[in-house]
Each structure stands twice: as structure tokens, then as C-alpha cells.
Scaffold this motif. Sequence first.
Motif, PDB file in Angstrom:
ATOM      1  N   THR A   5      14.136  34.329  -6.446  1.00  0.00           N
ATOM      2  CA  THR A   5      15.466  34.143  -7.034  1.00  0.00           C
ATOM      3  C   THR A   5      15.741  32.706  -7.476  1.00  0.00           C
ATOM      4  OG1 THR A   5      16.388  33.820  -4.805  1.00  0.00           O
ATOM      5  CG2 THR A   5      16.462  36.046  -5.718  1.00  0.00           C
ATOM      6  N   ARG A  46      22.624  38.001  -8.653  1.00  0.00           N
ATOM      7  CA  ARG A  46      21.712  36.906  -8.299  1.00  0.00           C
ATOM      8  C   ARG A  46      20.255  37.324  -8.491  1.00  0.00           C
ATOM      9  NH1 ARG A  46      19.483  36.027  -3.421  1.00  0.00           N
ATOM     10  NH2 ARG A  46      20.952  37.485  -2.459  1.00  0.00           N
ATOM     11  N   LEU A  47      19.933  38.573  -8.134  1.00  0.00           N
ATOM     12  CA  LEU A  47      18.550  39.045  -8.228  1.00  0.00           C
ATOM     13  C   LEU A  47      18.161  39.476  -9.637  1.00  0.00           C
ATOM     14  CD1 LEU A  47      18.243  41.150  -4.950  1.00  0.00           C
ATOM     15  CD2 LEU A  47      16.901  39.120  -5.528  1.00  0.00           C
TER      16      LEU A  47
END
Length: 316
Positions: A131, A281-282
Motif C-alpha cells: 500500500t 487505501r488498498l
Amino acid sequence: MRIMVTGANGFVGTALVRRLLREGVVQAGDISELLLVDKQFDTVFADTRVTAINGDFGCHETLEALLSKPVDLVFHLASVPGAQAEADPALGNRINLQGTVALFENLAQQTTRHGRLARVVFASSVAVYGTQLPPQMDEHTMVRPTISYGVHKLIGELILADWTRHRKLDGRSLRLPGIVARPGLSTGHGSAFMSAIFRAAQLGQAYTCPVSPSASAWWMSCVRCVDNLLHAARLAAEGLHAERVWVPPMLHLKVDAVVDALVRRFGSAQIEYAPVQAIERLFGCQPPLIDERASAAGFQHDGTVDALVENALADE
């Protein structure tokens, strides 16, 4: 040519099998037997060349049945999706790590027993990058997987490259992004929203997307994914770089650009947004990624966002 496909009942696996039966690997009719393995099969392939085995691709009994005779080419697609592997680490470890190693070991033993070097196309994942991504990525970007799925895919790449170096296997790994458009919503795929917006627009249904409209992601249609898997299988072994890993070209698009293309295709798209921080976020903060080696080797992306939409729904 005797070919094996693991995960043959999956979204990509089914499309790959249909293409192989229709076109062959290099030319139509070059497949003598097509070995398919998965936990179950929803599609019956009415072709005398097909042998379908229900089972775990990494278990000894299944591998014995599959490899009773040497295979020439293996597409290793089977895996437990990332979100599911995080929820059930033991399952992810058994399938994505131990199963993959067992498969590679048994294929390597074929070289020793029969002098037949199996070519292996491994469906790896961009999950190997984790990430903490830089603003621009290329083939030299450091890998820092942050979920078990990414760790296991990276281990598979490394083993395959090392055993290729030792001439136990002839490996080539593709780091694939989210492939669209899956026919149903899978809770095992954190990137399920990428397909869900396609299906919602297609069916005229409302959908609440768990990432923002400005979220940026890597996109590839199933049609182009199969093209790239087959291209990997066709590459001559001579002159390939030692790592034997490519990130095939893929479109880098914001979600709202894809939704706009869906509106052009279907006239409307009832997409609302309720961003979930962990998912964004991913899967919604992905920067441009250009692997020059993959482009030079002949791998391709879908071209344009409108072509992506057309290709993603081409099986309909």
C-alpha cells in the motif's frame, strides 16, 4: 500439447479454457488434452480433449491424477482471494502458499523423471507492491506486500524464477490487476467494486461504490487478461530476463472516468459513493505503473476506457 489450467472454473479460468478450445495456444488444434482442475465446475466443456478434475490442485492425490503423464504447459490461476485469505489465514496459507509450492515441486519432478520441461504461466498480482506506493511505478519499483495474498504471490514468483534458473521449470509470472467485469459480487475480492459498477450500469441498478469518484485504479478486461496469459505462454524462453516477471500494461483510470464511459454505453449509471477508507487505501490510490519490459515483450492493455468497457462486457 498437454495443458493444465488450475482454477479453471473461475472467472478468468473459464474464459481462458474457452479460448484454448477455440484457438489453441499457437494455432487451432494444437492441444491434445486439456486438464482442468478446480473445487467444482459450473460449466461443462463438451469437448473430448477436456479432462476435468474436482479437487485441490495442491493435494497429492489430485496432482498424481493430473501428472500421471507429462504436461507441456500449465496456467496456474487458482488462489484464495486476498480479502478471504486475510479472514481465513490458514486457508490462504494452505492454498496460495503450500498448494503453489506443491504444484511447482511436482512439475519440477517431471523434468527429472521424463526430461520434459514444463512451461508455467503464473497469475501473480499487483498485491506484491503493498500500500505504500510511490507517485510513479515501473518494473524496478520495490515490492512490499502488506497482506498475506501478496506475500504468497511474491514467494510463488521467486520460486518459479529460481527453479527456471536451475532448469527445473520454464516459468513466467504476470502481476495482474483487478480484472473486470466479474459476473457476480465476491466478498473474497476487496476490488469487487471494480466489476460491480459495470454490472450495475448494465442492469440499470443502483450501486453504492466503496471508493470515491476520484479514486484511481489499475484496470484490465478479462479479454485482455486472457490475451496476455496466452502471450506469456508463447514467448520464446531465449533472452527473457532472469526474474521472469512482467506487469502487463493496464489502464490507469479514475473511477468516475469508468462510470462516464458506462454512461456513454448504457445511457445512465446509478452510482453513488460512500468511501470506505480501508478499501480506498488498498484499491483506490494506485499511481501510474509502466513496465517497459512488458511493453517491449508485446503485452498490451485495453487501449481506451471505452474499449475497456466493450472488452469487459464482451462475453455477454
